[in-house]
Design an enzyme around this catalytic site. Structure first.
Site, PDB file in Angstrom:
ATOM      1  N   SER A 185       0.858  -1.195   0.000  1.00  0.00           N
ATOM      2  CA  SER A 185       0.000   0.000   0.000  1.00  0.00           C
ATOM      3  C   SER A 185       0.886   1.233   0.000  1.00  0.00           C
ATOM      4  O   SER A 185       2.063   1.158   0.361  1.00  0.00           O
ATOM      5  CB  SER A 185      -0.856  -0.005   1.272  1.00  0.00           C
ATOM      6  N   TYR A 218      -2.929  -0.535  10.228  1.00  0.00           N
ATOM      7  CA  TYR A 218      -2.852  -0.881   8.792  1.00  0.00           C
ATOM      8  C   TYR A 218      -1.476  -0.527   8.227  1.00  0.00           C
ATOM      9  O   TYR A 218      -0.844  -1.326   7.527  1.00  0.00           O
ATOM     10  CB  TYR A 218      -3.949  -0.108   8.060  1.00  0.00           C
TER      11      TYR A 218
HETATM   12  C1  GCO Z   1      -7.093   5.003   4.330  1.00  0.00           C
HETATM   13  C2  GCO Z   1      -7.178   4.079   3.146  1.00  0.00           C
HETATM   14  C3  GCO Z   1      -5.773   3.742   2.670  1.00  0.00           C
HETATM   15  C4  GCO Z   1      -5.802   3.158   1.276  1.00  0.00           C
HETATM   16  C5  GCO Z   1      -4.901   2.008   1.041  1.00  0.00           C
HETATM   17  C6  GCO Z   1      -4.502   1.991  -0.407  1.00  0.00           C
HETATM   18  O1  GCO Z   1      -7.754   4.762   5.341  1.00  0.00           O
HETATM   19  O2  GCO Z   1      -6.350   5.999   4.201  1.00  0.00           O
HETATM   20  O3  GCO Z   1      -7.892   2.896   3.432  1.00  0.00           O
HETATM   21  O4  GCO Z   1      -5.194   2.914   3.636  1.00  0.00           O
HETATM   22  O5  GCO Z   1      -7.030   2.719   0.893  1.00  0.00           O
HETATM   23  O6  GCO Z   1      -3.781   2.091   1.809  1.00  0.00           O
HETATM   24  O7  GCO Z   1      -3.302   1.336  -0.571  1.00  0.00           O
END
Ligand code: GCO
Length: 256
Positions: free
Chosen positions: A147, A160
């Protein structure tokens, strides 16, 4: 007779985790359109079956395997069944991922653990059960869905980002150990794409305006725009690329 395209995936069996919807389904469709036999995955058996049917309706070679990628016994049993029913896998796309957004000081520990389990540990669990066949054949492709958050952070996504940063280093570690066995392990780093996971963000006018301003391309990505890099990394065209991450983000990670 012309030789098969460098990008052809004919004869290759590829499992894409978390692929009955969203980015995973778009990637699976792209791989199948390049000739691959794709195996869709998700915990939602009905959702997997519906998406398999959708691809088959478009004359694509799709199969389904509903299992929980964070449960090692389920991973092992399912991969053995796929091997028996279809044959050994030539490729694995570790795409499954979840978000549980909270400010870190308010984040339930369970949500931190769940995101790390699903987005990072599961990639390790699935790969370790796929790799022995690839090592024996001295050939195989693993694509980890990282990501932009493998490198960049924003508030409320600390779990995440930690998982995706870990996945970037796991990609390099897999290359360090498995490249000598003929495997190529690389990562894709999506920017902001319109999916179920990001729907609340895209529908927030302030967040949407920020992302369109922060992204040089000035827009969100379309999931189909990940198909080309996935086919490239699953094909012979990437046989001398290992441990790399390719950002598909409209330029977002290239600018401040
Ligand atoms: C957020 C998003 C991001 C992106 C993802 C794309 O909450 O900012 O979910 O995390 O969607 O990382 O790669």
């Amino acid at each position: 007779m012309s030789s098969p395209s460098l990008f052809s995936l004919h004869g290759r069996r590829i499992l894409i985790t978390g692929s009955y919807r969203g980015l995973g389904l778009a990637i699976a469709r792209g791989l199948a359109q390049a000739g691959a036999t794709v195996v869709l995955n998700g915990r939602n058996e009905e959702g997997v079956a519906k998406s398999v049917e959708e691809l088959r309706t478009d004359q694509l070679d799709a199969h389904g395997a509903a299992f929980d990628i964070s449960d090692e016994a389920s991973v092992k049993d399912t991969l053995e069944r796929i091997r028996k029913d279809l044959g050994p896998l030539h490729g694995l796309v570790n795409n499954a991922g979840i978000q549980r957004r909270h400010p870190l000081h308010e984040m339930p520990v369970e949500d931190f653990r769940l995101v790390l389990e699903t987005n990072l540990t599961a990639a390790f669990l699935t790969a370790r059960h796929v790799v022995p066949d690839m090592m024996q054949r001295r050939s195989g492709k693993i694509i980890n869905m990282c990501s932009l958050m493998s490198d960049l952070a924003r508030p409320t996504t600390g779990n995440y980002a930690a998982a995706k940063a870990g996945l970037r280093m796991l990609t390099r570690s897999m290359a360090a150990e498995w490249a000598s066995h003929g495997l190529q392990i690389n990562a894709i780093g999506p920017g902001y794409f319109a999916t179920e996971m990001t729907r609340p963000l895209k529908e927030d006018p302030e967040f949407n305006e920020w992302i369109c301003g922060r992204t040089p391309a000035g827009r969100w990505g379309d999931p189909d725009e990940l198909q080309g890099v996935a086919v490239f990394l699953a094909s012979d065209a990437s046989n001398y690329i290992n441990g790399q991450i390719i950002y598909v983000d409209g330029g977002l990670t290239a600018v401040i």
